[in-house]
Every structure is written in structure tokens, then in C-alpha cells.
Design a protein around this motif. Sequence first.
Motif, PDB file in Angstrom:
ATOM      1  N   LEU A 188      25.744  -3.524 -21.855  1.00  0.00           N
ATOM      2  CA  LEU A 188      24.577  -4.639 -22.808  1.00  0.00           C
ATOM      3  C   LEU A 188      23.688  -4.869 -22.265  1.00  0.00           C
ATOM      4  O   LEU A 188      22.615  -5.383 -22.935  1.00  0.00           O
ATOM      5  N   VAL A 189      24.033  -4.723 -20.962  1.00  0.00           N
ATOM      6  CA  VAL A 189      22.563  -4.893 -20.003  1.00  0.00           C
ATOM      7  C   VAL A 189      21.990  -3.734 -20.842  1.00  0.00           C
ATOM      8  O   VAL A 189      20.371  -3.846 -20.892  1.00  0.00           O
ATOM      9  N   GLN A 190      21.791  -2.205 -20.713  1.00  0.00           N
ATOM     10  CA  GLN A 190      21.138  -1.473 -21.287  1.00  0.00           C
ATOM     11  C   GLN A 190      20.799  -1.391 -22.503  1.00  0.00           C
ATOM     12  O   GLN A 190      19.357  -1.342 -23.356  1.00  0.00           O
ATOM     13  N   ASP A 191      22.004  -2.526 -23.048  1.00  0.00           N
ATOM     14  CA  ASP A 191      20.966  -2.721 -25.005  1.00  0.00           C
ATOM     15  C   ASP A 191      20.003  -4.033 -24.372  1.00  0.00           C
ATOM     16  O   ASP A 191      19.622  -4.375 -25.804  1.00  0.00           O
ATOM     17  N   ARG A 239      29.679  -6.482 -27.664  1.00  0.00           N
ATOM     18  CA  ARG A 239      29.008  -5.995 -28.483  1.00  0.00           C
ATOM     19  C   ARG A 239      29.233  -6.361 -29.968  1.00  0.00           C
ATOM     20  O   ARG A 239      28.150  -6.935 -30.385  1.00  0.00           O
ATOM     21  N   GLN A 240      29.952  -6.473 -30.755  1.00  0.00           N
ATOM     22  CA  GLN A 240      30.326  -6.367 -32.129  1.00  0.00           C
ATOM     23  C   GLN A 240      30.072  -7.662 -32.458  1.00  0.00           C
ATOM     24  O   GLN A 240      29.135  -7.944 -33.531  1.00  0.00           O
ATOM     25  N   MET A 241      30.570  -7.852 -31.238  1.00  0.00           N
ATOM     26  CA  MET A 241      30.397 -10.286 -31.144  1.00  0.00           C
ATOM     27  C   MET A 241      29.326 -10.299 -31.237  1.00  0.00           C
ATOM     28  O   MET A 241      28.521 -11.486 -31.720  1.00  0.00           O
ATOM     29  N   LEU A 242      28.500  -9.731 -30.479  1.00  0.00           N
ATOM     30  CA  LEU A 242      26.806 -10.829 -30.125  1.00  0.00           C
ATOM     31  C   LEU A 242      26.078 -10.015 -30.860  1.00  0.00           C
ATOM     32  O   LEU A 242      25.620 -10.735 -31.863  1.00  0.00           O
ATOM     33  N   GLN A 243      26.494  -9.287 -31.713  1.00  0.00           N
ATOM     34  CA  GLN A 243      25.634  -8.589 -33.416  1.00  0.00           C
ATOM     35  C   GLN A 243      25.900  -9.283 -34.195  1.00  0.00           C
ATOM     36  O   GLN A 243      25.055  -9.745 -35.051  1.00  0.00           O
ATOM     37  N   LYS A 244      27.396  -9.866 -33.878  1.00  0.00           N
ATOM     38  CA  LYS A 244      27.920 -10.603 -35.613  1.00  0.00           C
ATOM     39  C   LYS A 244      27.328 -12.033 -35.690  1.00  0.00           C
ATOM     40  O   LYS A 244      26.154 -12.869 -35.970  1.00  0.00           O
ATOM     41  N   HIS A 245      26.489 -11.928 -34.384  1.00  0.00           N
ATOM     42  CA  HIS A 245      26.223 -13.771 -34.196  1.00  0.00           C
ATOM     43  C   HIS A 245      24.536 -13.991 -33.877  1.00  0.00           C
ATOM     44  O   HIS A 245      24.021 -14.618 -34.652  1.00  0.00           O
ATOM     45  N   PRO A 262      21.368   5.890 -18.732  1.00  0.00           N
ATOM     46  CA  PRO A 262      22.224   4.937 -18.019  1.00  0.00           C
ATOM     47  C   PRO A 262      21.905   4.362 -16.862  1.00  0.00           C
ATOM     48  O   PRO A 262      20.653   5.111 -15.881  1.00  0.00           O
ATOM     49  N   ILE A 263      22.382   3.175 -16.289  1.00  0.00           N
ATOM     50  CA  ILE A 263      21.580   2.020 -15.197  1.00  0.00           C
ATOM     51  C   ILE A 263      22.147   2.758 -14.096  1.00  0.00           C
ATOM     52  O   ILE A 263      23.357   2.977 -13.975  1.00  0.00           O
ATOM     53  N   ARG A 264      22.259   2.642 -13.145  1.00  0.00           N
ATOM     54  CA  ARG A 264      22.261   3.472 -11.925  1.00  0.00           C
ATOM     55  C   ARG A 264      22.868   1.618 -11.578  1.00  0.00           C
ATOM     56  O   ARG A 264      22.060   1.090 -11.459  1.00  0.00           O
ATOM     57  N   VAL A 265      23.996   1.982 -10.776  1.00  0.00           N
ATOM     58  CA  VAL A 265      24.262   0.445 -10.017  1.00  0.00           C
ATOM     59  C   VAL A 265      23.928   0.731  -8.620  1.00  0.00           C
ATOM     60  O   VAL A 265      25.192   1.718  -8.264  1.00  0.00           O
ATOM     61  N   LEU A 317      29.576  -9.288 -18.287  1.00  0.00           N
ATOM     62  CA  LEU A 317      28.742  -8.345 -17.607  1.00  0.00           C
ATOM     63  C   LEU A 317      29.605  -7.706 -16.442  1.00  0.00           C
ATOM     64  O   LEU A 317      28.536  -6.486 -15.883  1.00  0.00           O
ATOM     65  N   TYR A 318      30.452  -7.612 -16.375  1.00  0.00           N
ATOM     66  CA  TYR A 318      31.098  -7.189 -15.453  1.00  0.00           C
ATOM     67  C   TYR A 318      31.574  -5.724 -15.774  1.00  0.00           C
ATOM     68  O   TYR A 318      32.032  -5.707 -17.120  1.00  0.00           O
ATOM     69  N   GLY A 319      31.862  -4.987 -15.017  1.00  0.00           N
ATOM     70  CA  GLY A 319      32.826  -3.309 -15.662  1.00  0.00           C
ATOM     71  C   GLY A 319      31.499  -2.608 -16.233  1.00  0.00           C
ATOM     72  O   GLY A 319      29.996  -2.474 -17.212  1.00  0.00           O
ATOM     73  N   PHE A 320      32.021  -1.440 -17.181  1.00  0.00           N
ATOM     74  CA  PHE A 320      31.472  -0.760 -17.793  1.00  0.00           C
ATOM     75  C   PHE A 320      30.347  -0.968 -19.168  1.00  0.00           C
ATOM     76  O   PHE A 320      29.377  -0.493 -19.707  1.00  0.00           O
ATOM     77  N   LEU A 321      31.507  -2.026 -19.488  1.00  0.00           N
ATOM     78  CA  LEU A 321      30.743  -2.735 -21.071  1.00  0.00           C
ATOM     79  C   LEU A 321      30.197  -3.496 -20.736  1.00  0.00           C
ATOM     80  O   LEU A 321      28.762  -3.773 -21.615  1.00  0.00           O
ATOM     81  N   GLY A 322      30.166  -4.205 -20.106  1.00  0.00           N
ATOM     82  CA  GLY A 322      28.714  -4.889 -19.039  1.00  0.00           C
ATOM     83  C   GLY A 322      27.546  -4.062 -19.295  1.00  0.00           C
ATOM     84  O   GLY A 322      26.233  -4.394 -19.518  1.00  0.00           O
ATOM     85  N   ARG A 323      27.718  -2.710 -18.281  1.00  0.00           N
ATOM     86  CA  ARG A 323      26.354  -2.109 -19.016  1.00  0.00           C
ATOM     87  C   ARG A 323      25.954  -1.637 -19.593  1.00  0.00           C
ATOM     88  O   ARG A 323      24.474  -1.327 -19.680  1.00  0.00           O
TER      89      ARG A 323
END
Length: 708
Positions: free
Chosen positions: A211-214, A149-155, A348-351, A203-209
Motif C-alpha cells: 500500500l505504501v508502494q502504491d 487494497r481492493q477495498m481502497l480501490q472500491k472506495h 520494493p521498499i527497503r525496511v 500498514l503493518y506487514g508486507f501488505l502494508g508495504r
Amino acid sequence: MILKHALKTAVAAGILAALFQNSDLAHIQYPVMGLIATMLTSVGDTVKAGWGRLGGSAVAGVFATLILSVFGSNPITGGIVLLLASLFCELLGWKALVSQVGVFSALIVGEPALGKEPGLYTIQRIWDNGIGVVVATAVTFFFWPERPRQMLQKHLSQILEHTDQCLQQIVQGGEIARTGLEQSIAAILQLAKASETLLERSLYGFLGRQLVQDNWSDLIARERRLRRHLLAMTRILREENQNPLLVLFTEELEQLAHRVSTNIAVINNLIQQQRSDRISKPEIPPLEQHLSTIMNRLDQMRQTGEIRNYPLHDVIHFYDFLSSLTRLIQELDQLAIQLQIQNHRTPPIRVSWKLSLHSIPIAQIKHYLKVAIALGLTLAIANFFHLEYGYYVALSLVVAMQPTLGKGIDAGKQRVLGTGIGALVAIALVNTLGSHPFTVALGVALTMLGCDYFGMASAGYKGGCFLVAIALMVHSSEPNSYIWGRFFETFLGILIAMLFSILLPPQTATAKINPGLHQTFNQLARLYEQIMEAYLTEQDAAIAIDPLIEQIRRGINTQTALQSESKVELIDGFRSAILQRRWNFMISYERTLFSSIFSLQHAIDQATSGGLKQLFLPELEDAKQQNILAIKAMAGALDSPPNSQLFTAMLIPLQSIEQKLEKSRSSGVTTTYEMSEVISFYAILSALREISENLAQMAKNWPERQPD
């Protein structure tokens, strides 16, 4: 990046060795394999690889249990298990499981003792691999994490800074500004691609969720559009002399550029804030209202007739520039709104999990059938010669049997070289420092860095890291025989894979490129036709063209990858040079044409309804048909050069439009239409000319005939 990844993998391997090297765990090599195979740079990639490792073992284990209970343990059984389990995973769309299916099939049948109780063996291997997967995931997450998330913000922040620089350089004009502009746009492209790659693997895992949420996929799409609008704006700088209207409006454009800089600074501050710190919305005034000064002055010039003092060519380019500038500013305004919306926490996004069946291409079925036949014969050879670690031969074969010959040669070469580097590192360490967790970690790090030095990807260093870690942790009492035996069997497996890839009907990247180019150019013709048809008939083509756009983008990326694979397939240097030159040429113009058609689509999106285009409907229809014929001619020109007369005729309708437009300007007819309609029409006309000129340039620069 590789240094960071090598250190993290070394730490994970050291932890695994410290925990289990002197334990009662019977098969320590399997946790090692699970760790090395799944330890990737991001948490998302590691979770995905771990799921593939464990899920693939479970699927192959179920099929192995069923098949072995009927046919018993023999070489043919391994091929049958691999074929059925791989097709099952493809049918359900479980791509991450497929590679482990082949590995597990080779293991469970390659060693006869393992096939006696396949169900129990499957459970044990899932457990053992799970230990490695858990350690890999924990280290990836807690030790020096990637923080996508921080890297995407930096880019995104850097892309906005480059956007600001580009706008300043466009307003300045001149040769120095052009050079800086090209560098800034190239930097935006590089950052956008890096963001796409990072998002895809995170995008896999809770960190991915999160990013999708944002909604980062939409933010990255905005990054691409910003670059495209900037690129369209640069067309005004391609003229030999600076556009006089750009000079005339320098003061207003500088004021607008200053306002853009101010807003970008505020947006960047918004990006850098943490979610918990975003309490109030910063004031970001819309940029679009600042265009009104330019538009009002331009409209006054139209009404007084002053605009007629400028050549039509310069007016078209300036109006096209304003259209792109308007879209750029709208994109920045929408970006600011989207980031402000993110201030509020969203639910929160439902899986949800849903199984669906996927079609399997015939070529993929043939590939798995070839691998299954090769695996069965390889296991038979290993059994006949009573190789101590015969299943390593089968494992190497599964790795090197790829869908195309070029990809297989590359994977095989990397596996052999990586295993060789691992063998040298293992021998050096075991005979000097001995076997303990530190040497395991050091060996893994040195192997990865050595493989990277020689330009090898993960396919290379994984084989080397397997050998180093297992030799030091399991076979430290007799390391030399194991190390060189493992290297020999790996080499033998790769050699057999290459023989089967060549002897069985091979699928080559070289044979796939031309059909792919032909298909993509035809798709480009269809895309252009649908966009123009929707414009001329005032329909909405957005829904219809989205799947086609994705097919074209995927096709261009596939052809680029196939071209890279083909370089190791072509032995004849002269023929290879000619083919590579031809493919570089075709793929480059595919991208250029795709970008030009995108510019046309964006110009049409901004078009307002009115009667101006009705004055030119016959010529626009003629231009549409001529360009479609020209693009299709490119699709058919892979076997013979295109007809030059066709590309000469292609420019005639546009010349007719410009002549009629000049007459309409002289008589004052164009002043009866709204300013926004005139600007959008000129932008469309400029995009059409760019497409025609690109096609004409392509025909002019056509390379020599392809060799037979």
C-alpha cells in the motif's frame, strides 16, 4: 463487519482447541489469551497487536527478572515492574507494547509461584502466546481476508462516481439538486474517512508495504481535496436565487461535466484493473483544456464591459466557483497521471529499523505511577484474602485504569458486561453441549455477537471470549466455580480501579476539553495569520504550516474523543446537558473554521503574481488583523461571551474592498489585469468573507453561559 469478525475469531478459537485442548501443553490459557487479544479485523492490526503482545511480554519479563532478583516477589514489585517497563516502552515509542506490559506485570507477580523463575516464565509465556498469535495471524490472512487494497480501490471508485454526480447536480442547480448534492458530499466524506481508517490499520506487514508502494496515503489526500473543492463550489448554490452567470454558462458547463464523466469512467476502469493487467496506458485527455471555452467567453465579456451588467456579488461567487472548478479538474488530471504511473512496477521498499527516544508527557508519567500504586495495593489485597485467581483482579484493574476517568469508566463497564455475557454463554454451553472444539468456537461467536448487540467494543468482548474459551478448554470439569469466580474477580478488579481512579488525583476528560479548545482556536488564529502573511508578502508558507495543520487536526479529533468520554463522568444531568451543548457548538465551529481556512489556502495556492492585490493591501491587512482578533476572542470566550462589537467591525474591511472593487469595475481598471489573476483574487475574497461570516454567525449563536 462484526459477523465476519466473529466467525473468523470462532474459527481460530476452534482450530486452537482442536490442536491443543487434549495436548500436553501445561498452560493452554495463554495461547487462548494470545489469540483473542490479537485477533483483529485486518492483517495489519493483527500483526501489530501480535508484536505488541510478544514484545510487551519480553520487555516486562526482562524488567521483572531484574527487579525480582533484587526485591523478591511481593505486591510492590509488580507496580515497580509495570512503571519502569511502561516508561521504557514510551521512551522508545513502542506504543503497541504498553498494554501487554501491564498485563504481564500483573501475571508474573500476581501468582507467587510464577515469580520464582521469572526468566524461564517469560520465555514460556512468549512461546505460549506466540502459538495464539500465529493461529490468529494465519486465520486473518487466509480465511475470508479483508483485502485492503481492493477495498481502497472500491472506495476511490465510489468517490469518483459521487464527484461526477456532484458536478452534474451543481450544473443543474435547483432545490432538488441541492438535496442530492448534500447527500453525495456526505457520502464522499464517509468513504474518505473509511479509507483513512482502513489504510491506517493495514500498514503493518508486507501488505502494508504494498500500500505504501502504491502511495495510497497520497491518493486518500486527493480524495479529501476533491471533497473540499466540491464543497467550495457549492457556495454558489447557497444564494436565494440561482446565479445568473451560472445560468448563462449552462451549456459550456454541461459540456465540461460530460467530459468529466467520460474521464472518470476511464479512470474507474483503470482503478479496477489488476496490476498485472496494466500493459498499456489508456487515453485520458487532460480536462483542464476544456475550461478554455468558458474562460475565453468570460474574458470577452470583461473586455466588452458586458460583465459589468451583473452585480458584483454574483460575479465574485461565479469567479470563486470557477476557481474551485479549476482546482477540481486539476486534481482529477493529477489523479489520472498518478494512477497511470502505477502501471509500472516500482522497486520494493527497503525496511529499516531505527531506535529513537521520545519525550514522555508529565500526565502520562503520573498515569503510570497511579496504575503502579493501584496494582501493588490490589495484589496485596488479593494475597491477603487468598483469592484463587487473584491475578485476574489485577488484570481487570490494569484494563480499567485509563488516562482519563471517563475512558476508565467506559472500559470497566465494558469489561464487566462482556465478562458477564461470556459467563452466561459458557454456563449454557458447558451444561448442554459439553466441551469440545465446536462449542469453543460457538461460544466465542455468541459472546462477540452478544457484546456487539449491547454496543460493546473490543474491550468488552475480549474479556467474555477469554472466559468462554478458557472455561471450556481448561476448566470443563469444574466450570461453574471457575466461571463465577472469574466474573467476581473481574468485577472486584474493576471496582478497585474505579476507586483508585477517583481517590488518586483523577484526570478527567471534562477538565481537558476547555484547555484543548482554547489551544486549538489559538492555533487556528496562528494558521490564518501565517497564510495571510505569506500571501500579502508573497512568501511560501506551505512548509511552515504543515505541522500546524496536523496539530489542529489532531486537536479537533482529540476533543471529539474527550467529549464522548466526558458523558460518563458528568452525573449532574442539567450541568451535563449545558456543557455538552457548549462543546458541540465549539467543536462544530472549529471544524467549520478549519475548513474555511483550508479553502483560503487553496485559493491562495492558485493565485498568480500581479498588481491587483496591491490596490487593496491596506484593507487586506486590516481584514487579516480583524479576523485574527476575532478567532483569538473565541479562544478566550470559553469563560465569557465574545464581544459582539468586535465581530461587527470584522466585516468592515471586506465591505471597503468590495466598494473599491465596484469602482474599479465601473472604470474598467480590472480589465487591465489577467483573467487568471482576477479569478484567483475574487476566490480569495470569497474565502475571506466566508471566514468572517462564520465567525460572526458563531458570535450570534453563542450558547448560554457555562455553569460553574
